[in-house]
Design a protein around this motif. Structure first.
Motif, mmCIF file in Angstrom:
data_model
loop_
_atom_site.group_PDB
_atom_site.id
_atom_site.type_symbol
_atom_site.label_atom_id
_atom_site.label_comp_id
_atom_site.label_asym_id
_atom_site.label_seq_id
_atom_site.Cartn_x
_atom_site.Cartn_y
_atom_site.Cartn_z
ATOM 1 N N ARG A 1 14.272 5.904 23.896
ATOM 2 C CA ARG A 1 15.397 5.078 24.337
ATOM 3 C C ARG A 1 15.083 3.594 24.168
ATOM 4 O O ARG A 1 15.930 2.809 23.768
ATOM 5 C CB ARG A 1 15.695 5.397 25.805
ATOM 6 N N THR B 1 18.387 -2.017 18.252
ATOM 7 C CA THR B 1 19.788 -2.447 18.358
ATOM 8 C C THR B 1 19.850 -3.937 18.677
ATOM 9 O O THR B 1 20.676 -4.680 18.123
ATOM 10 C CB THR B 1 20.508 -1.633 19.454
ATOM 11 N N TYR C 1 13.493 7.602 15.951
ATOM 12 C CA TYR C 1 14.445 6.647 16.506
ATOM 13 C C TYR C 1 15.154 7.227 17.727
ATOM 14 O O TYR C 1 15.247 6.578 18.774
ATOM 15 C CB TYR C 1 15.464 6.291 15.430
ATOM 16 N N GLU C 2 15.599 8.461 17.613
ATOM 17 C CA GLU C 2 16.420 9.060 18.666
ATOM 18 C C GLU C 2 15.628 9.337 19.944
ATOM 19 O O GLU C 2 16.170 9.258 21.036
ATOM 20 C CB GLU C 2 17.013 10.378 18.158
ATOM 21 N N LYS D 1 19.870 12.029 12.934
ATOM 22 C CA LYS D 1 19.124 12.330 14.167
ATOM 23 C C LYS D 1 17.617 12.152 13.955
ATOM 24 O O LYS D 1 16.814 13.047 14.231
ATOM 25 C CB LYS D 1 19.407 13.764 14.648
ATOM 26 N N ARG E 1 15.316 2.521 20.492
ATOM 27 C CA ARG E 1 16.737 2.393 20.115
ATOM 28 C C ARG E 1 17.286 1.071 20.628
ATOM 29 O O ARG E 1 17.983 0.347 19.917
ATOM 30 C CB ARG E 1 17.554 3.551 20.716
ATOM 31 N N LEU F 1 20.604 1.737 11.043
ATOM 32 C CA LEU F 1 20.494 2.326 12.388
ATOM 33 C C LEU F 1 21.528 3.434 12.577
ATOM 34 O O LEU F 1 21.245 4.475 13.173
ATOM 35 C CB LEU F 1 20.682 1.254 13.468
ATOM 36 N N GLU F 2 22.732 3.177 12.060
ATOM 37 C CA GLU F 2 23.752 4.228 12.158
ATOM 38 C C GLU F 2 23.317 5.476 11.415
ATOM 39 O O GLU F 2 23.558 6.602 11.860
ATOM 40 C CB GLU F 2 25.077 3.722 11.604
ATOM 41 N N SER F 3 22.682 5.268 10.259
ATOM 42 C CA SER F 3 22.239 6.439 9.498
ATOM 43 C C SER F 3 21.145 7.196 10.250
ATOM 44 O O SER F 3 21.035 8.408 10.149
ATOM 45 C CB SER F 3 21.751 6.026 8.106
ATOM 46 N N PHE F 4 20.341 6.457 11.039
ATOM 47 C CA PHE F 4 19.327 7.139 11.859
ATOM 48 C C PHE F 4 20.015 8.072 12.864
ATOM 49 O O PHE F 4 19.552 9.178 13.125
ATOM 50 C CB PHE F 4 18.474 6.118 12.622
ATOM 51 N N HIS F 5 21.113 7.580 13.446
ATOM 52 C CA HIS F 5 21.874 8.451 14.358
ATOM 53 C C HIS F 5 22.437 9.637 13.594
ATOM 54 O O HIS F 5 22.452 10.766 14.075
ATOM 55 C CB HIS F 5 23.033 7.673 14.989
ATOM 56 N N PHE F 6 22.903 9.349 12.374
ATOM 57 C CA PHE F 6 23.570 10.380 11.572
ATOM 58 C C PHE F 6 22.612 11.534 11.272
ATOM 59 O O PHE F 6 22.975 12.702 11.370
ATOM 60 C CB PHE F 6 24.080 9.738 10.275
#
Lengths: 660, 149
Positions: free
Chosen positions: B51, B58, B47-48, B43, B54, B36-41
Motif C-alpha cells: 500500500r 502515485t 506494486y499491488e 495486478k 502504491r 501505474l495504471e498498467s500495473f493495476h491492469f
C-alpha cells in the motif's frame, strides 16, 4: 538567426547562473546542507537509542494500543489481518456484523418458541408464550464467531453489572438457518433449551478477545458462599464489569501490548534505525523472531485448552484477566490440559475424554498440545507458522496454497517428497501420497466439522485400534479393517509396526473399521466416521462405496447426537450426489438433523424409501457389500446383526458431552 | 490558415530552461501515470501488494506532473514579471533543481521501503520541496512588490 539568439541567451547568463553549474551554488549548498543534517542524524541515532534497544522490555506493564493505531504504520499487515475470522471473533451486533436472519420468523426448539427480529438497526429475540404472547425480550448486543456459525450475546439491563449471556440459538452460516446450541456442540438429545446458556464474561471472553479483563464484582463472595456449602451458580450469580482492549483477536494478541511501541516509534530516527539495521524492537513481539517454544506459545494461549497456573491465580484471572503476553513462556502462567489432567470433582474424567487413549487430542482447540507431541516439533524446527500464516493464505485456514501440498514438508523431508511414491506405495497424484492425509489425518472433532490432527506422527493401525482412534489408512479405505491396515503397514514399512491386539471400542478386528467407529459407543469416532464416509478420494468407486456406506449412514441418522446426524447427512448428500441419486439427495437435504423426533423419523422414512428405490430401480449395479459391514445383499442394514454394536451406542453414548 | 506567431523577442534562457523542464516533466510523469495504471491492469504484485509503494508512486506521478506545470507557469510569469535578471535566474535555478527531486524522492522512496515508512531516498522530497517553495516565494514577492515604472 538561431545563432544570434543563442549568442544573446549566453550573454543573458549572469554570473550566478554560471556558478549554478558548480557545487557551490545556492541550490546545491541547500541540498548538501540538508543531506548533512540527515547524515548527522543517522550517525547519532545508534548512540541515541542504544540503551533503549538493548534494554529488555516488560510487556506485562505496557499499555494496549488497539489495532487502529497499528494501521497507520502497518497498513498491509492491518489489511491482511482485517479480512480474517480472528478479527470478527467477537463483534458488536450491527447490521454489518450480524449474519443471522432476524426476520421475525418463529424458531422452535425443545418446545420453546423464539422470534428473532430487528428494529431500528438493533437486534432482539422475543420468547413467546404458548398463547403467542411475549414472555421475555432479549436485546442482542454482541456476536461471537463469523466463520461456521455465529453465536449471540444479550445483555441484561437492570442487573447492575455488565453481564453478557450467550443465547442458545445459533445461526449456522453454511446452512443459513437457526440451530440450537445442542446441535452445534457434540452433545446428545437429552438436554433442555437452556442447557448451554452461559455467561460470556467468565468464559468466552478469554479466548475470543484481546486482553480480556472479566472484572468480577463478587468472585470472593461467591467463593466464600461455596466454601460454606451454599449452592452457588457461577453462571447466574456472577456479576462482572468486563473490559477488553479490543473485541476479537487483534494485533496485540500475538504481538503483545503496543502502547509503548507506538509511543517510542513516533520518533522517525528510531524507526529508521530499526529499518536500516534490521534490529528487533524490544517494545513489540514479532513471532517470527521467537524460538520455536515461544512461537507456539503465542498460538497456544487460545489454541491449547489450559488451566490457570498456579490454580489459585484463577481469582486474578476473574478480576484482571490472564497475565500471559506474547513472547513469554506460556507455562509460566497456564497449565495446558493433557489426558492426565484431573477433571473437576463432579466429573473427574472430563479432561481425559478429550484425548484418545494414547493421549493425542481429539477435539479442536488442543492444537498446541498436538504440535508439542509431534516429532517435527520435538526434534525439528516446526512451529504453527511453518504452515500457517496470519497475514496471508486463505481466510479459512490461513495457509498459503503451496503449504496445503507436500511442499509443506519438503524443507525437512526433501528426499521423501521428491519421490513420494517410493515412500507411500500409493499413486503419487492421489491422496494416498499426501503427507497430510497419513501424518495429520482428519480425526479431530470441533465446531460441526472434522479437522486434521495436529499431532504429526506416523500412522500405526495397531496403536490406533487399541487406543480407539480413527486410523489414517481406514479413514480412506472405508471397506478395510484395522487388521488389514496393520498387515499392509508391516509389509511396506517393516516389522516395527505390530498387529493390533484388539479394538478399544470392542469391535471385531477383521471387520471394516468404519462399522465399529460409526455405530460404536464413543461419539468422537462416530462423528469422524460419519464425515469420512462421505469422502470422494477413497480407492473404491462410488457404487462400491454407496453399497455399504449409505445403509450405515442411514443408521447414523438415528444417532442421539445431533452433530453426528448432521455430519452423516452431509456425507449422505455427498455420496448420493456422486452416485447420481437425485431423489435421495433431495430427501437427505430435507432431513432436519435437529428437528423433533417425530419429524426426523418421518424424514428418515422418506430417505430410506428413496434408497430402496435406488437399489432396485436406480439403474446402477451396486456390488455386494463387503463382509462384516452388517449390510445384506439387498443393501439394507441387517439390524439384528448390528444390534450388538448399536446397543453399545444406545446404552453408553455419553462418553463425551459438549466438545467444541 | 494563419501562420504561427513568433515571439517578438527570445525568452530569457533561465525561463526557457524552466519551460523545457516543465513540459518534459509533464510528459514523463503523465506517461508514468499510464504505467501505474498498467500495473493495476496486470495486478503487478510488486506494486499491488504494498500500500505504501502504491501511495508513494502515485505521489511521484502527481507531484511530477504538478511541479512540471508549476515550472511552465513560473517560466511564463517570471519572464514577464520578474524584472531583475539575476534574481529571476536564481529563482528559476532553484525551481529547476528542486522540482525533479520531489517526484524522484517519492519514487525511490518506494524501493526498499519498510511497511510504514518510505526508504531513506524520501529525504529528497523535503529538500526539493524546500527549493521549490523558495523559488515560488521569490516570484510571489516580486509580484507583490509595487512597480516603480
Amino acid at each position: 538567426m538561431a545563432r544570434a539568439i543563442a549568442a544573446r541567451n549566453r550573454a543573458c547568463y549572469d554570473p550566478w547562473m554560471a556558478r549554478l553549474r558548480l557545487p557551490g551554488s545556492l541550490a546545491a549548498r541547500i541540498a548538501v546542507g540538508a543531506l548533512a543534517v540527515v547524515a548527522s542524524a543517522a550517525a547519532a541515532a545508534p548512540l541515541l537509542f542504544s540503551k533503549d534497544l538493548a534494554t529488555p522490555f516488560r510487556h506485562r506493564e505496557a499499555p494496549w494500543a488497539r489495532s487502529g493505531t497499528c494501521e497507520s504504520c502497518h497498513p498491509d499487515h492491518f489489511a491482511s489481518w482485517h479480512r480474517t475470522f480472528h478479527r470478527t471473533m467477537t463483534q458488536e451486533a450491527t447490521p454489518s456484523s450480524v449474519q443471522g436472519a432476524f426476520d421475525g420468523q418463529v424458531v422452535r426448539y425443545f418446545g420453546i418458541s423464539a422470534r428473532p427480529y430487528q428494529k431500528d438497526g438493533q437486534f432482539f429475540i422475543d420468547y413467546l408464550t404458548t398463547e403467542g404472547g411475549v414472555s421475555k425480550t432479549l436485546h442482542v448486543t454482541r456476536t461471537v464467531g463469523s466463520h461456521r456459525y455465529q453465536q449471540y450475546l444479550a445483555d441484561n439491563p437492570g442487573d447492575g453489572c455488565d453481564n453478557y449471556y450467550r443465547i442458545p440459538l445459533v445461526w449456522h452460516i453454511g446452512e443459513k438457518r437457526w440451530i440450537h446450541l445442542n446441535g452445534a456442540f457434540l452433545s446428545d438429545d437429552s438436554k433442555n433449551y437452556n442447557a448451554y446458556l452461559a455467561l460470556w464474561n467468565q468464559n468466552c471472553i478469554f479466548c475470543h478477545n484481546t486482553s480480556p479483563r472479566p472484572g468480577s464484582l463478587n468472585y470472593d463472595e461467591l467463593q466464600a458462599r461455596a466454601r460454606r456449602g451454599e449452592r452457588v451458580s457461577w453462571e447466574f450469580d456472577g456479576k462482572y464489569e468486563s473490559k477488553v482492549a479490543e473485541l476479537g483477536i487483534s494485533c496485540e494478541s500475538c504481538h503483545g501490548p503496543g502502547g509503548e511501541h507506538t509511543a517510542r516509534n513516533r520518533n522517525p530516527l528510531r524507526r529508521y534505525l530499526l529499518h536500516v539495521t534490521g534490529r528487533a524492537d524490544p517494545t513489540i513481539v514479532n513471532p517470527d523472531r521467537l524460538d520455536k517454544e515461544r512461537s507456539v506459545d503465542v498460538c497456544g494461549q487460545c489454541h491449547g485448552q489450559r488451566l490457570a497456573n498456579p490454580p489459585g491465580s484463577i481469582r486474578d484471572w476473574m478480576h484482571t484477566g490472564p497475565v500471559y503476553r506474547a513472547g513469554e513462556k506460556l507455562t509460566d502462567s497456564v497449565t495446558p490440559m493433557h489426558a492426565e489432567t484431573p477433571g473437576p470433582p463432579w466429573n473427574p474424567g472430563l479432561v481425559k475424554k478429550r484425548f484418545w487413549g494414547d493421549g493425542t487430542p481429539r477435539l479442536s482447540a488442543y492444537e498446541y498440545q498436538g504440535i508439542r507431541m509431534s516429532a517435527c516439533y520435538e526434534k525439528g524446527a516446526l512451529t504453527c507458522t511453518s504452515c500457517h500464516t496470519m497475514h496471508g493464505g486463505d481466510v479459512a485456514g490461513q495457509i498459503e496454497p503451496a503449504m496445503r501440498t507436500n511442499e509443506a514438508c519438503r524443507s525437512c523431508h526433501a528426499r521423501i517428497v521428491s519421490d513420494v511414491a517410493a515412500h507411500t506405495h500409493h499413486d503419487p497424484a492421489g491422496s494416498g501420497s499426501s503427507c497430510y492425509e497419513c501424518h495429520m489425518p482428519r480425526a479431530v472433532y470441533g465446531i460441526l466439522a472434522i479437522h486434521r490432527s495436529h499431532h504429526i506422527e506416523n500412522p500405526d493401525p495397531a496403536r490406533d485400534a487399541e487406543s480407539g482412534r480413527p486410523n489414517a489408512c481406514t479413514n480412506c479405505h472405508l471397506d478395510r479393517s484395522a487388521a488389514w491396515a496393520a498387515e499392509a503397514t508391516r509389509k511396506w514399512w517393516g516389522e516395527k509396526y505390530r498387529l493390533p491386539g484388539g479394538r478399544a471400542d470392542g469391535g471385531p478386528l477383521e471387520a471394516p473399521s468404519l462399522v465399529s467407529e460409526l455405530l460404536g459407543r464413543d461419539p468422537v469416532p462416530r462423528a469422524v466416521a460419519a464425515r469420512m464416509a462421505g469422502r470422494r478420494d477413497s480407492p473404491l468407486n462410488v457404487e462400491a462405496r454407496a453399497a455399504f456406506v449409505v445403509p450405515l449412514l442411514l443408521e447414523a441418522l438415528r444417532d442421539d447426537y445431533p452433530t453426528i446426524r448432521f455430519l452423516a447427512r452431509q456425507s449422505l448428500i455427498d455420496v448420493a450426489t456422486e452416485a447420481g441419486a437425485a431423489p435421495l439427495v433431495e430427501s437427505a437435504r430435507a432431513f432436519d438433523y435437529i428437528a423433533d423426533p417425530p419429524a426426523r423419523t418421518a424424514a428418515l422414512a422418506t430417505i430410506e424409501s428413496r434408497w430402496t428405490d435406488f437399489t432396485r430401480e436406480g439403474g446402477r449395479a451396486l456390488p455386494p457389500p463387503p463382509a462384516g459391514t452388517f449390510v445384506g445383499p439387498d443393501h439394507q442394514l441387517d439390524r439384528d446383526a448390528a444390534a450388538s454394536v448399536v446397543a453399545l451406542r444406545l446404552t453408553a453414548s455419553k462418553e463425551i458431552d459438549v466438545g467444541e | 490558415m494563419s501562420k504561427p506567431s513568433r515571439p517578438s523577442e527570445p525568452m530569457d534562457p533561465a525561463c526557457l530552461a524552466c519551460l523545457r523542464l516543465g513540459w518534459t516533466m509533464i510528459a514523463v510523469f503523465l506517461v508514468g501515470g499510464l504505467v501505474l495504471e498498467s500495473f493495476h491492469f496486470v495486478k503487478l504484485p510488486f506494486y499491488e501488494d504494498s500500500r505504501l509503494r502504491r501511495e508513494l508512486w502515485t505521489l511521484a506521478h502527481a507531484h511530477g506532473t504538478l511541479l512540471g506545470a508549476i515550472n511552465v507557469i513560473f517560466a511564463l510569469t517570471a519572464a514577464r514579471h520578474m524584472s531583475e535578471g539575476a534574481r529571476r535566474a536564481r529563482a528559476a535555478a532553484l525551481l529547476r533543481f528542486g522540482a525533479p527531486l520531489v517526484p524522484v524522492g517519492f519514487f525511490l522512496g518506494g524501493f526498499g521501503a519498510a511497511e510504514g515508512d518510505p526508504s531513506l531516498f524520501v529525504v529528497l522530497v523535503p529538500i526539493g520541496g524546500g527549493l521549490c517553495a523558495v523559488a515560488v516565494a521569490m516570484l510571489a514577492r516580486d509580484l507583490l512588490r509595487p512597480r516603480t515604472e
